[in-house]
Design a protein around this motif. Structure first.
Motif, PDB file in Angstrom:
ATOM      1  N   ALA A 163       0.873  -1.195  -0.118  1.00 40.74           N
ATOM      2  CA  ALA A 163      -0.042   0.057   0.091  1.00 40.74           C
ATOM      3  C   ALA A 163       0.943   1.300   0.055  1.00 40.74           C
ATOM      4  O   ALA A 163       1.995   1.244   0.374  1.00 40.74           O
ATOM      5  CB  ALA A 163      -0.863   0.023   1.147  1.00 40.74           C
ATOM      6  N   ALA A 164       0.242   2.383  -0.599  1.00 41.41           N
ATOM      7  CA  ALA A 164      -1.016   2.416  -1.286  1.00 41.41           C
ATOM      8  C   ALA A 164      -0.526   3.087  -2.677  1.00 41.41           C
ATOM      9  O   ALA A 164      -0.065   3.945  -2.680  1.00 41.41           O
ATOM     10  CB  ALA A 164      -1.914   3.276  -0.722  1.00 41.41           C
ATOM     11  N   ILE A 165      -0.946   2.462  -3.624  1.00 44.78           N
ATOM     12  CA  ILE A 165      -0.735   2.845  -5.189  1.00 44.78           C
ATOM     13  C   ILE A 165      -1.827   3.763  -5.587  1.00 44.78           C
ATOM     14  O   ILE A 165      -3.108   3.794  -5.239  1.00 44.78           O
ATOM     15  CB  ILE A 165      -0.952   1.653  -5.992  1.00 44.78           C
ATOM     16  N   HIS A 166      -1.742   4.988  -6.073  1.00 48.14           N
ATOM     17  CA  HIS A 166      -2.376   5.930  -6.324  1.00 48.14           C
ATOM     18  C   HIS A 166      -2.174   6.702  -7.768  1.00 48.14           C
ATOM     19  O   HIS A 166      -1.171   6.245  -8.271  1.00 48.14           O
ATOM     20  CB  HIS A 166      -2.006   7.426  -5.290  1.00 48.14           C
ATOM     21  N   LEU A 167      -3.348   6.950  -8.376  1.00 52.65           N
ATOM     22  CA  LEU A 167      -3.289   7.572  -9.600  1.00 52.65           C
ATOM     23  C   LEU A 167      -3.444   9.134  -9.535  1.00 52.65           C
ATOM     24  O   LEU A 167      -4.241   9.562  -8.719  1.00 52.65           O
ATOM     25  CB  LEU A 167      -4.462   7.038 -10.588  1.00 52.65           C
ATOM     26  N   ASN A 168      -2.610  10.041 -10.250  1.00 50.73           N
ATOM     27  CA  ASN A 168      -2.618  11.202  -9.852  1.00 50.73           C
ATOM     28  C   ASN A 168      -3.155  11.906 -11.195  1.00 50.73           C
ATOM     29  O   ASN A 168      -2.548  12.024 -12.314  1.00 50.73           O
ATOM     30  CB  ASN A 168      -1.285  11.916  -9.692  1.00 50.73           C
ATOM     31  N   MET A 169      -4.249  12.627 -10.949  1.00 53.31           N
ATOM     32  CA  MET A 169      -5.132  13.525 -12.176  1.00 53.31           C
ATOM     33  C   MET A 169      -4.140  14.684 -12.629  1.00 53.31           C
ATOM     34  O   MET A 169      -3.601  15.281 -11.749  1.00 53.31           O
ATOM     35  CB  MET A 169      -6.324  13.908 -11.628  1.00 53.31           C
ATOM     36  N   GLY A 170      -4.262  14.554 -13.870  1.00 53.07           N
ATOM     37  CA  GLY A 170      -3.272  15.740 -14.669  1.00 53.07           C
ATOM     38  C   GLY A 170      -1.696  15.538 -14.590  1.00 53.07           C
ATOM     39  O   GLY A 170      -0.900  16.351 -15.160  1.00 53.07           O
ATOM     40  N   HIS A 171      -1.368  14.588 -13.957  1.00 56.23           N
ATOM     41  CA  HIS A 171       0.131  13.931 -14.279  1.00 56.23           C
ATOM     42  C   HIS A 171       0.413  13.101 -15.589  1.00 56.23           C
ATOM     43  O   HIS A 171      -0.778  12.872 -16.104  1.00 56.23           O
ATOM     44  CB  HIS A 171       0.654  13.249 -13.197  1.00 56.23           C
ATOM     45  N   THR A 172       1.529  13.174 -16.107  1.00 53.99           N
ATOM     46  CA  THR A 172       1.801  12.408 -17.180  1.00 53.99           C
ATOM     47  C   THR A 172       2.899  11.249 -16.986  1.00 53.99           C
ATOM     48  O   THR A 172       3.684  11.496 -16.113  1.00 53.99           O
ATOM     49  CB  THR A 172       2.001  13.689 -18.316  1.00 53.99           C
ATOM     50  N   ASN A 181       5.908   8.669  -3.425  1.00 54.10           N
ATOM     51  CA  ASN A 181       6.927   8.530  -4.801  1.00 54.10           C
ATOM     52  C   ASN A 181       6.522   7.696  -5.746  1.00 54.10           C
ATOM     53  O   ASN A 181       5.614   6.992  -5.625  1.00 54.10           O
ATOM     54  CB  ASN A 181       8.119   7.931  -3.713  1.00 54.10           C
ATOM     55  N   GLN A 182       7.352   7.703  -6.934  1.00 53.64           N
ATOM     56  CA  GLN A 182       7.091   6.949  -7.730  1.00 53.64           C
ATOM     57  C   GLN A 182       7.509   5.561  -7.440  1.00 53.64           C
ATOM     58  O   GLN A 182       8.710   5.522  -6.892  1.00 53.64           O
ATOM     59  CB  GLN A 182       7.833   7.239  -9.165  1.00 53.64           C
ATOM     60  N   PRO A 183       7.036   4.391  -8.035  1.00 54.32           N
ATOM     61  CA  PRO A 183       7.715   3.099  -7.765  1.00 54.32           C
ATOM     62  C   PRO A 183       8.976   2.986  -7.976  1.00 54.32           C
ATOM     63  O   PRO A 183       9.739   2.034  -7.242  1.00 54.32           O
ATOM     64  CB  PRO A 183       6.633   2.195  -8.473  1.00 54.32           C
ATOM     65  N   ALA A 184       9.548   3.567  -8.875  1.00 51.25           N
ATOM     66  CA  ALA A 184      11.097   3.293  -9.476  1.00 51.25           C
ATOM     67  C   ALA A 184      11.700   4.255  -8.562  1.00 51.25           C
ATOM     68  O   ALA A 184      13.122   4.216  -8.773  1.00 51.25           O
ATOM     69  CB  ALA A 184      11.082   3.732 -11.039  1.00 51.25           C
ATOM     70  N   PRO A 212      14.635   5.736  -5.782  1.00 52.46           N
ATOM     71  CA  PRO A 212      15.578   4.833  -5.100  1.00 52.46           C
ATOM     72  C   PRO A 212      15.131   4.536  -3.655  1.00 52.46           C
ATOM     73  O   PRO A 212      15.473   3.509  -3.015  1.00 52.46           O
ATOM     74  CB  PRO A 212      16.695   5.706  -5.144  1.00 52.46           C
ATOM     75  N   PHE A 213      14.250   5.339  -3.206  1.00 51.50           N
ATOM     76  CA  PHE A 213      13.285   5.189  -1.957  1.00 51.50           C
ATOM     77  C   PHE A 213      12.975   3.780  -1.611  1.00 51.50           C
ATOM     78  O   PHE A 213      13.114   3.176  -0.892  1.00 51.50           O
ATOM     79  CB  PHE A 213      12.201   6.196  -1.923  1.00 51.50           C
ATOM     80  N   PHE A 214      12.703   3.151  -2.798  1.00 52.14           N
ATOM     81  CA  PHE A 214      11.956   1.769  -2.654  1.00 52.14           C
ATOM     82  C   PHE A 214      13.173   0.722  -2.948  1.00 52.14           C
ATOM     83  O   PHE A 214      12.661  -0.539  -3.254  1.00 52.14           O
ATOM     84  CB  PHE A 214      10.649   1.663  -3.699  1.00 52.14           C
ATOM     85  N   ASP A 215      14.318   1.096  -3.288  1.00 50.89           N
ATOM     86  CA  ASP A 215      15.403   0.153  -3.547  1.00 50.89           C
ATOM     87  C   ASP A 215      15.581  -0.936  -2.651  1.00 50.89           C
ATOM     88  O   ASP A 215      15.563  -2.172  -3.285  1.00 50.89           O
ATOM     89  CB  ASP A 215      16.672   0.838  -3.879  1.00 50.89           C
ATOM     90  N   PRO A 216      15.356  -0.876  -1.360  1.00 50.70           N
ATOM     91  CA  PRO A 216      15.483  -2.168  -0.744  1.00 50.70           C
ATOM     92  C   PRO A 216      14.454  -3.129  -0.656  1.00 50.70           C
ATOM     93  O   PRO A 216      14.320  -4.320  -0.156  1.00 50.70           O
ATOM     94  CB  PRO A 216      15.691  -1.705   0.894  1.00 50.70           C
ATOM     95  N   MET A 217      13.218  -2.353  -0.974  1.00 55.83           N
ATOM     96  CA  MET A 217      11.907  -3.061  -0.881  1.00 55.83           C
ATOM     97  C   MET A 217      11.637  -4.266  -2.069  1.00 55.83           C
ATOM     98  O   MET A 217      11.260  -5.416  -1.832  1.00 55.83           O
ATOM     99  CB  MET A 217      10.816  -2.033  -0.792  1.00 55.83           C
ATOM    100  N   TRP A 218      11.926  -3.612  -2.885  1.00 54.07           N
ATOM    101  CA  TRP A 218      11.782  -4.652  -4.374  1.00 54.07           C
ATOM    102  C   TRP A 218      12.142  -5.998  -4.469  1.00 54.07           C
ATOM    103  O   TRP A 218      11.539  -7.011  -4.703  1.00 54.07           O
ATOM    104  CB  TRP A 218      11.813  -3.834  -5.798  1.00 54.07           C
ATOM    105  N   PRO A 219      13.607  -6.018  -4.073  1.00 53.96           N
ATOM    106  CA  PRO A 219      13.982  -7.314  -4.126  1.00 53.96           C
ATOM    107  C   PRO A 219      13.553  -8.276  -2.891  1.00 53.96           C
ATOM    108  O   PRO A 219      13.505  -9.532  -3.166  1.00 53.96           O
ATOM    109  CB  PRO A 219      15.627  -7.097  -3.896  1.00 53.96           C
TER     110      PRO A 219
END
Length: 324
Positions: free
Chosen positions: A39-48, A58-61, A63-70
């Motif tokens: 949690a939690a995934i959000h979609l942002n109106m007006g973003h591209t 943060n965006q999923p990519a 570096p904040f999430f670098d420890p998490m994905w593996p």
């Protein structure tokens, strides 16, 4: 020997990835949690572009999430399903998925699911959304990702008996229409919309209208009173687990916790909460197996004794006939 497979789930929601600047590892959950909800995934109106989708802030990519994905991939390699939670308390995500905007915002969500190899999506709708919008989203996800892709919804518990509801649409009507596309419901038994102790409300949901079968109803509870109102202690959750397994056997939907990082009974070792829940289910399973074996043994003894009883009766009747 009687063997009962535990069908119910132990679910944890994982939104707080860092506490006091320290990364909160999910590796201690291996072997105890059947499904981890990211949690939690959000979609942002007006973003591209990639900025359409955020995971929290943060965006999923990032570096904040670098420890998490593996670590999430390691959980998956050990049998835990990792599911993205879409929406939640921050409104706006589902406004991006109405028909007129669907082709603009949905592809970015689809890319995140594909890139990070998520096993499913949990639709936590806490804003007013039409039945048509949520139906279209579910049908599209199923068409894009196939039968094995897990789609769950996370209504407040009262919404499953057509009571208090944060989502706008009628869950019972949704279940009537496309229940075959919904893997199960993660019902929120807290915040004034329900309680899991005692277990009456869970049973009421199972029995309401056409009913949601117990395997498709997972009870979400708070793991710490600081996470919201309506906290139920782990011991009381265990009590309800035992009572529901007495009623439904191992064939029920299990429990889930919001959220992982500060779970009691010891927030410094938050993995103790799911371990308690898994152990409670295993203990009850062992008890049920012992009861089933005892019944089998009693039935076998009765069956074995029965031919002898008939034989003795036949001998007595034959003897009486000879002396008549």
């Amino acid at each position: 020997m009687v063997s009962l497979a535990v069908a119910n789930r132990v679910v944890m929601y994982y939104q707080t990835q860092y506490q006091n600047g320290q990364y909160v590892s999910v590796l201690p959950l291996i072997g105890y949690v059947t499904h981890l909800f990211l949690a939690a995934i959000h979609l942002n109106m007006g973003h591209t572009g990639p900025d359409i989708v955020h995971l929290n802030n943060n965006q999923p990519a990032d570096p904040f999430f670098d420890p998490m994905w593996p670590e999430l991939a390691q959980l998956q390699g050990n049998g835990t399903k990792v599911i993205g939670m879409l929406g939640g308390a921050a409104a706006g995500t589902y406004d991006c998925l109405v028909d007129s905007l669907f082709d603009t915002y949905y592809p970015a969500l689809k890319d995140v699911i594909t890139t990070y190899k998520l096993d499913g999506i949990d639709l936590d709708v806490e804003q007013s959304v039409s039945l048509e919008t949520i139906t279209h989203l579910i049908q599209t996800l199923k068409a894009d990702f196939g039968d094995d892709f897990i789609i769950t919804l996370a209504p407040v518990a009262s919404a499953l008996t057509e009571g208090g509801n944060l989502s706008g649409f009628d869950y019972i009507q949704l279940e009537h229409n496309i229940g075959d596309l919904i893997s199960w419901y993660n019902a929120q038994f807290y915040s004034g919309f329900g309680t899991f102790f005692p277990d009456d409300q869970y049973i009421d949901i199972v029995n309401y209208d056409q009913g949601i079968d117990p395997p498709r109803l997972t009870a979400l509870v708070l793991t710490n009173p600081s996470n919201g109102g309506g906290y139920v202690s782990p011991d009381n959750v265990v009590t309800s687990i035992h009572e529901l397994m007495d009623q439904y056997g191992t064939d029920w939907g299990g429990v889930g916790g919001w959220e992982y990082f500060n779970s009691l009974p010891d927030s410094s070792q938050p993995w103790e909460w799911p371990i308690m829940m898994k152990n409670a289910m295993e203990e009850q399973k062992t008890k049920m197996e012992a009861d089933a074996r005892a019944k089998e043994l009693a039935a076998r003894r009765e069956a074995e004794a029965q031919p002898g009883a008939w034989s003795r009766l036949f001998s007595r009747l034959s003897s009486s006939a000879r002396h008549a």
